[in-house]
Design an enzyme around this catalytic site. Structure first.
Site, mmCIF file in Angstrom:
data_model
loop_
_atom_site.group_PDB
_atom_site.id
_atom_site.type_symbol
_atom_site.label_atom_id
_atom_site.label_comp_id
_atom_site.label_asym_id
_atom_site.label_seq_id
_atom_site.Cartn_x
_atom_site.Cartn_y
_atom_site.Cartn_z
ATOM 1 C CG ASP A 235 1.081 -4.719 -10.641
ATOM 2 O OD1 ASP A 235 -0.028 -4.815 -11.201
ATOM 3 O OD2 ASP A 235 1.498 -5.550 -9.808
ATOM 4 C CD1 TRP B 31 -0.481 -7.776 -4.754
ATOM 5 C CD2 TRP B 31 0.562 -9.533 -5.682
ATOM 6 N NE1 TRP B 31 -1.300 -8.879 -4.654
ATOM 7 C CE2 TRP B 31 -0.688 -9.962 -5.205
ATOM 8 C CE3 TRP B 31 1.399 -10.470 -6.303
ATOM 9 C CZ2 TRP B 31 -1.140 -11.282 -5.331
ATOM 10 C CZ3 TRP B 31 0.963 -11.775 -6.425
ATOM 11 C CH2 TRP B 31 -0.289 -12.177 -5.944
ATOM 12 C CE LYS C 118 -6.014 -9.846 -8.052
ATOM 13 N NZ LYS C 118 -4.656 -9.361 -8.023
HETATM 14 C C1 LIG Z 1 -3.271 -10.071 -7.982
HETATM 15 C C2 LIG Z 1 -2.122 -9.179 -8.222
HETATM 16 C C3 LIG Z 1 -0.964 -9.616 -8.911
HETATM 17 C C4 LIG Z 1 -0.779 -11.034 -9.362
HETATM 18 O O1 LIG Z 1 -1.540 -11.329 -10.458
HETATM 19 P P1 LIG Z 1 -1.438 -12.741 -11.207
HETATM 20 O O2 LIG Z 1 -2.209 -12.472 -12.458
HETATM 21 O O3 LIG Z 1 -2.082 -13.753 -10.305
HETATM 22 O O4 LIG Z 1 -0.015 -13.059 -11.452
HETATM 23 C C5 LIG Z 1 0.030 -8.694 -9.143
HETATM 24 N N1 LIG Z 1 -0.061 -7.430 -8.722
HETATM 25 C C6 LIG Z 1 -1.136 -6.983 -8.049
HETATM 26 C C7 LIG Z 1 -1.193 -5.559 -7.601
HETATM 27 C C8 LIG Z 1 -2.197 -7.841 -7.776
HETATM 28 O O5 LIG Z 1 -3.276 -7.401 -7.100
#
Ligand SMILES: *Cc1c(COP(=O)(O)O)cnc(C)c1O
Length: 360
Positions: free
Chosen positions: A169, A101, A193
């Site tokens: 993030d 990511w 998540k």
């Molecule tokens: C799942 C995830 C993403 C991607 O998320 P989307 O909403 O599917 O674009 C980005 N960063 C991290 C750390 C993730 O776990």
């Protein structure tokens, strides 16, 4: 309600209360005689949902509404990979590369200027967190991924970046680790998540940074200012996900806030890591250093892929779902996000003990 032991990596388990409250609102929203999916986002009832979710989140994060704005945007966390540099990269930015990511965010950064690698753990396929950084003093921002969903590493505190704004993030440990959020100028998290269904991304943005450094001459929908100026309702927001996320914030507040959620996450993770540590020749923790281990995604291998498949299918027969590691690394991964009850962690640990005895 019969519930599976849900270890899905995302979309993932939500608090039962949130699932029920959302289900009820879908049928009848606040006694309006209309379902949540059927009302105007401009109605006073939905407006209250939006305002309350924004207010509650800042309370939970211990941030002032005078200093920060909360947005609920579409496009997933992946859209933030590009919106951040679109708005804020004037010449260069630093990226801390601790997984897939993080690398995806870095890749988008390169479209907008000079993206620097401030630290990386790619040399051993991201199985640890780098301990030192090479920050550029005049970078426009530093980007960090606080929890590495695929590999199972998690920062326990945020790095000190001096005067350089920090962007995080937090998709996979949002409100699960009691960070000093005020160290960040921008935080984003895909809801699916830890705080809600897919379809909405939470963005918390420092007003002064946006005012002073946000680019003005960029397309409307990409511009954070469009969204902050309009209370996150420039266009139709993802109403249903915003409602569910708002209910999750209430659930966090009822349960004592982020510090209490973190303490519970520590307990849950320990139950599983203790079994891994008891049988290290059988359950091989994927993360090199114990201090880097994630509270959210616990990753390990068994001695052969066949044994891993057997483990995952026997667990599934016991109603433990979602334990297969990410396709890029294999192995086993138990995602024990905020809403995952300790009973599920205990059930998994018990199964791991039994599986060890039967297969050692
Ligand atoms: C799942 C995830 C993403 C991607 O998320 P989307 O909403 O599917 O674009 C980005 N960063 C991290 C750390 C993730 O776990």
């Amino acid at each position: 309600m019969a519930r599976a032991h849900n270890f899905n990596a995302g979309p993932a388990i939500l608090p039962v209360d949130v699932v029920k409250e959302t289900a009820e609102a879908v049928i009848d929203f606040n006694g309006t005689g209309m379902g949540l999916m059927e009302v105007s986002h401009r109605s006073k009832e939905f407006d209250a949902v939006m305002l309350e979710a924004q207010k509650d989140l800042l309370t939970i994060m211990n941030l002032s509404p005078d200093e920060y704005d909360v947005l609920f945007l579409g496009g997933g966390a992946s859209m933030q990979f590009l919106m951040v540099p679109y708005n804020f990269m004037h010449t260069q930015a630093d990226y801390i590369l601790t997984g897939v990511w993080a690398k995806k965010a870095y890749k988008e950064g390169k479209f907008f200027g000079k993206a620097n690698v401030a630290a990386t753990s790619e040399d051993t396929n991201f199985n640890y967190l780098p301990k030192s950084f090479n920050f550029a003093p005049d970078a426009d921002f530093v980007h960090i991924t606080t929890n590495n969903t695929i590999y199972g590493t998690e920062w326990k505190s945020l790095p000190d970046t001096g005067n350089v704004p920090l962007v995080a993030d937090m998709s996979s440990d949002f409100l699960g680790m009691n960070f000093d959020y005020s160290k960040c100028s921008l935080i984003y998290a895909g809801a699916q998540k830890n705080v809600g269904p897919s379809g909405v991304t939470v963005v918390v943005i420092k007003k002064s940074w946006l005012e002073e450094k946000g680019k003005k001459d960029i397309p409307t929908m990409m511009n954070y200012k469009t969204h902050t100026d309009n209370g996150s309702m420039f266009n139709t927001p993802p109403c249903l996900p915003v409602f569910a996320v708002g209910r999750t914030f209430k659930w966090i507040m009822r349960n004592g806030g982020v510090a209490a959620i973190q303490a519970n996450n520590e307990k849950k993770a320990k139950v599983i890591y203790d079994v891994i540590d008891a049988y290290p020749d059988f359950y091989k923790g994927a993360v090199k250093n114990a201090e880097d281990r994630s509270l959210m995604n616990i990753t390990w291998n068994l001695n052969t892929p066949e044994l891993e498949s057997k483990f995952i299918s026997e667990a599934k027969a016991l109603n433990m779902i979602g334990l297969k590691g990410h396709r890029s690394v294999g192995g086993v991964r138990a995602s024990v996000y905020n809403a995952c009850p300790i009973e599920s962690a205990q059930a998994l640990a018990k199964f791991m003990e039994e599986f060890y005895k039967n297969n050692k």
